[in-house]
Design a protein around this motif. Structure first.
Motif, PDB file in Angstrom:
ATOM      1  N   ASP A  90       0.885  -1.158   0.000  1.00 51.07           N
ATOM      2  CA  ASP A  90       0.000   0.000   0.000  1.00 51.07           C
ATOM      3  C   ASP A  90       0.925   1.211   0.000  1.00 51.07           C
ATOM      4  O   ASP A  90       1.351   1.666   1.060  1.00 51.07           O
ATOM      5  N   ASN A  91       1.295   1.675  -1.192  1.00 53.66           N
ATOM      6  CA  ASN A  91       2.368   2.654  -1.378  1.00 53.66           C
ATOM      7  C   ASN A  91       3.651   2.056  -0.806  1.00 53.66           C
ATOM      8  O   ASN A  91       4.045   0.994  -1.220  1.00 53.66           O
ATOM      9  N   ASP A  92       4.276   2.687   0.190  1.00 55.09           N
ATOM     10  CA  ASP A  92       5.509   2.161   0.785  1.00 55.09           C
ATOM     11  C   ASP A  92       5.248   1.342   2.041  1.00 55.09           C
ATOM     12  O   ASP A  92       6.170   1.051   2.798  1.00 55.09           O
ATOM     13  N   ARG A  93       3.998   0.982   2.276  1.00 56.50           N
ATOM     14  CA  ARG A  93       3.646   0.197   3.464  1.00 56.50           C
ATOM     15  C   ARG A  93       3.318  -1.234   3.059  1.00 56.50           C
ATOM     16  O   ARG A  93       2.548  -1.460   2.130  1.00 56.50           O
ATOM     17  N   LEU A  94       3.909  -2.160   3.772  1.00 54.82           N
ATOM     18  CA  LEU A  94       3.646  -3.579   3.569  1.00 54.82           C
ATOM     19  C   LEU A  94       2.523  -3.963   4.521  1.00 54.82           C
ATOM     20  O   LEU A  94       2.674  -3.875   5.743  1.00 54.82           O
ATOM     21  N   THR A  95       1.372  -4.341   3.963  1.00 54.10           N
ATOM     22  CA  THR A  95       0.170  -4.570   4.772  1.00 54.10           C
ATOM     23  C   THR A  95      -0.324  -6.000   4.599  1.00 54.10           C
ATOM     24  O   THR A  95      -0.420  -6.500   3.485  1.00 54.10           O
ATOM     25  N   CYS A  96      -0.660  -6.620   5.729  1.00 52.63           N
ATOM     26  CA  CYS A  96      -1.159  -7.990   5.745  1.00 52.63           C
ATOM     27  C   CYS A  96      -2.560  -8.028   6.335  1.00 52.63           C
ATOM     28  O   CYS A  96      -2.819  -7.429   7.381  1.00 52.63           O
ATOM     29  N   VAL A  97      -3.457  -8.726   5.656  1.00 53.57           N
ATOM     30  CA  VAL A  97      -4.797  -8.997   6.176  1.00 53.57           C
ATOM     31  C   VAL A  97      -4.855 -10.484   6.476  1.00 53.57           C
ATOM     32  O   VAL A  97      -4.536 -11.309   5.613  1.00 53.57           O
ATOM     33  N   GLN A  98      -5.233 -10.812   7.707  1.00 51.23           N
ATOM     34  CA  GLN A  98      -5.304 -12.200   8.152  1.00 51.23           C
ATOM     35  C   GLN A  98      -6.768 -12.571   8.371  1.00 51.23           C
ATOM     36  O   GLN A  98      -7.441 -11.970   9.209  1.00 51.23           O
ATOM     37  N   LYS A  99      -7.256 -13.548   7.599  1.00 55.97           N
ATOM     38  CA  LYS A  99      -8.646 -13.980   7.718  1.00 55.97           C
ATOM     39  C   LYS A  99      -8.690 -15.291   8.488  1.00 55.97           C
ATOM     40  O   LYS A  99      -8.005 -16.250   8.134  1.00 55.97           O
ATOM     41  N   GLY A 100      -9.517 -15.302   9.519  1.00 53.18           N
ATOM     42  CA  GLY A 100      -9.638 -16.502  10.340  1.00 53.18           C
ATOM     43  C   GLY A 100     -10.619 -16.277  11.461  1.00 53.18           C
ATOM     44  O   GLY A 100     -11.595 -15.540  11.323  1.00 53.18           O
ATOM     45  N   GLU A 101     -10.335 -16.904  12.582  1.00 54.29           N
ATOM     46  CA  GLU A 101     -11.224 -16.874  13.746  1.00 54.29           C
ATOM     47  C   GLU A 101     -11.427 -15.454  14.299  1.00 54.29           C
ATOM     48  O   GLU A 101     -12.498 -15.104  14.748  1.00 54.29           O
ATOM     49  N   LYS A 102     -10.372 -14.641  14.267  1.00 53.31           N
ATOM     50  CA  LYS A 102     -10.441 -13.274  14.786  1.00 53.31           C
ATOM     51  C   LYS A 102     -10.734 -12.295  13.652  1.00 53.31           C
ATOM     52  O   LYS A 102     -10.199 -12.418  12.555  1.00 53.31           O
ATOM     53  N   LYS A 103     -11.564 -11.311  13.940  1.00 51.85           N
ATOM     54  CA  LYS A 103     -11.978 -10.338  12.923  1.00 51.85           C
ATOM     55  C   LYS A 103     -11.014  -9.154  12.869  1.00 51.85           C
ATOM     56  O   LYS A 103     -10.395  -8.795  13.868  1.00 51.85           O
ATOM     57  N   ASN A 104     -10.939  -8.541  11.685  1.00 48.67           N
ATOM     58  CA  ASN A 104     -10.139  -7.327  11.477  1.00 48.67           C
ATOM     59  C   ASN A 104      -8.726  -7.481  12.024  1.00 48.67           C
ATOM     60  O   ASN A 104      -8.263  -6.672  12.821  1.00 48.67           O
ATOM     61  N   ARG A 105      -8.070  -8.545  11.586  1.00 44.03           N
ATOM     62  CA  ARG A 105      -6.736  -8.860  12.091  1.00 44.03           C
ATOM     63  C   ARG A 105      -5.704  -8.677  10.984  1.00 44.03           C
ATOM     64  O   ARG A 105      -5.936  -9.003   9.826  1.00 44.03           O
ATOM     65  N   GLY A 106      -4.521  -8.176  11.365  1.00 42.87           N
ATOM     66  CA  GLY A 106      -3.427  -8.038  10.415  1.00 42.87           C
ATOM     67  C   GLY A 106      -2.330  -7.149  10.955  1.00 42.87           C
ATOM     68  O   GLY A 106      -2.252  -6.893  12.162  1.00 42.87           O
ATOM     69  N   TRP A 107      -1.494  -6.652  10.053  1.00 43.30           N
ATOM     70  CA  TRP A 107      -0.381  -5.798  10.446  1.00 43.30           C
ATOM     71  C   TRP A 107       0.081  -4.955   9.249  1.00 43.30           C
ATOM     72  O   TRP A 107      -0.220  -5.268   8.108  1.00 43.30           O
ATOM     73  N   THR A 108       0.829  -3.909   9.562  1.00 43.23           N
ATOM     74  CA  THR A 108       1.434  -3.043   8.546  1.00 43.23           C
ATOM     75  C   THR A 108       2.842  -2.678   8.991  1.00 43.23           C
ATOM     76  O   THR A 108       3.049  -2.285  10.148  1.00 43.23           O
ATOM     77  N   HIS A 109       3.823  -2.828   8.087  1.00 44.71           N
ATOM     78  CA  HIS A 109       5.208  -2.403   8.312  1.00 44.71           C
ATOM     79  C   HIS A 109       5.521  -1.234   7.383  1.00 44.71           C
ATOM     80  O   HIS A 109       5.110  -1.255   6.220  1.00 44.71           O
ATOM     81  N   TRP A 110       6.281  -0.270   7.867  1.00 43.59           N
ATOM     82  CA  TRP A 110       6.799   0.791   7.007  1.00 43.59           C
ATOM     83  C   TRP A 110       8.014   1.427   7.665  1.00 43.59           C
ATOM     84  O   TRP A 110       8.249   1.244   8.861  1.00 43.59           O
ATOM     85  N   ILE A 111       8.780   2.166   6.865  1.00 45.86           N
ATOM     86  CA  ILE A 111       9.978   2.843   7.357  1.00 45.86           C
ATOM     87  C   ILE A 111       9.749   4.347   7.305  1.00 45.86           C
ATOM     88  O   ILE A 111       9.217   4.875   6.330  1.00 45.86           O
ATOM     89  N   GLU A 112      10.134   5.002   8.391  1.00 42.26           N
ATOM     90  CA  GLU A 112      10.189   6.473   8.451  1.00 42.26           C
ATOM     91  C   GLU A 112      11.562   6.824   8.973  1.00 42.26           C
ATOM     92  O   GLU A 112      11.918   6.423  10.089  1.00 42.26           O
ATOM     93  N   GLY A 113      12.315   7.557   8.178  1.00 37.35           N
ATOM     94  CA  GLY A 113      13.689   7.887   8.582  1.00 37.35           C
ATOM     95  C   GLY A 113      14.494   6.613   8.722  1.00 37.35           C
ATOM     96  O   GLY A 113      14.548   5.799   7.808  1.00 37.35           O
ATOM     97  N   ASP A 114      15.092   6.414   9.902  1.00 37.82           N
ATOM     98  CA  ASP A 114      15.891   5.206  10.131  1.00 37.82           C
ATOM     99  C   ASP A 114      15.180   4.221  11.060  1.00 37.82           C
ATOM    100  O   ASP A 114      15.809   3.383  11.689  1.00 37.82           O
ATOM    101  N   GLN A 115      13.859   4.337  11.152  1.00 33.37           N
ATOM    102  CA  GLN A 115      13.091   3.452  12.024  1.00 33.37           C
ATOM    103  C   GLN A 115      12.067   2.636  11.238  1.00 33.37           C
ATOM    104  O   GLN A 115      11.472   3.118  10.273  1.00 33.37           O
TER     105      GLN A 115
END
Length: 134
Positions: A90-115
């Motif tokens: 999603d632009n420069d963000r790596l986004t994961c959607v996890q479908k299963g027992e729990k709703k609205n679950r996932g994660w997003t990674h991105w870099i800002e500066g050196d973090q």
């Protein structure tokens, strides 16, 4: 062009990890231990193929995937649930959607500066973590 997330990253801060773990129904003893950990994340990126190792003195987790391809994820060592996961850019963000027992679950990674930033979400709870390159 998508961001290069490759590297070894050490946890600097974590906000609402307790709320996120509660949403995953993680037991009290495990939550108490997990809150004290300072995991290290090792990301290997080769084009759209990723290997992400999350290592700590208590538990380690490994996930391998290719962006845009749904895969079966076994969250053994986390909340021990299985889900269908799909990771996209999603632009420069790596986004994961996890479908299963729990709703609205996932994660997003991105870099800002050196973090490296990570937001993990599940059933309305969001945990925000920041990592510094090792």
């Amino acid at each position: 062009m998508p961001a290069d997330l490759s590297g070894t990253w050490n946890l600097l801060s974590s906000d609402n990890f307790e709320g996120y773990m509660l949403a995953l129904d993680i037991d009290f003893a495990t939550r108490k231990i997990a809150r004290l950990l300072k995991p290290q994340k090792v990301i290997e990126q080769n084009g759209d193929s990723f290997t992400i190792h999350t290592n700590s003195s208590f538990r380690s987790y490994l996930v391998k995937f290719k962006v845009g391809e749904e895969f079966d994820e076994d969250n053994k060592g986390l909340d021990n649930r299985k889900c269908k996961s799909l990771v996209i850019w999603d632009n420069d963000r790596l986004t994961c959607v996890q479908k299963g027992e729990k709703k609205n679950r996932g994660w997003t990674h991105w870099i800002e500066g050196d973090q490296l930033h990570l937001e993990m979400f599940c059933e309305g709870q969001v945990c925000k973590q920041t990592f510094q390159r090792a």
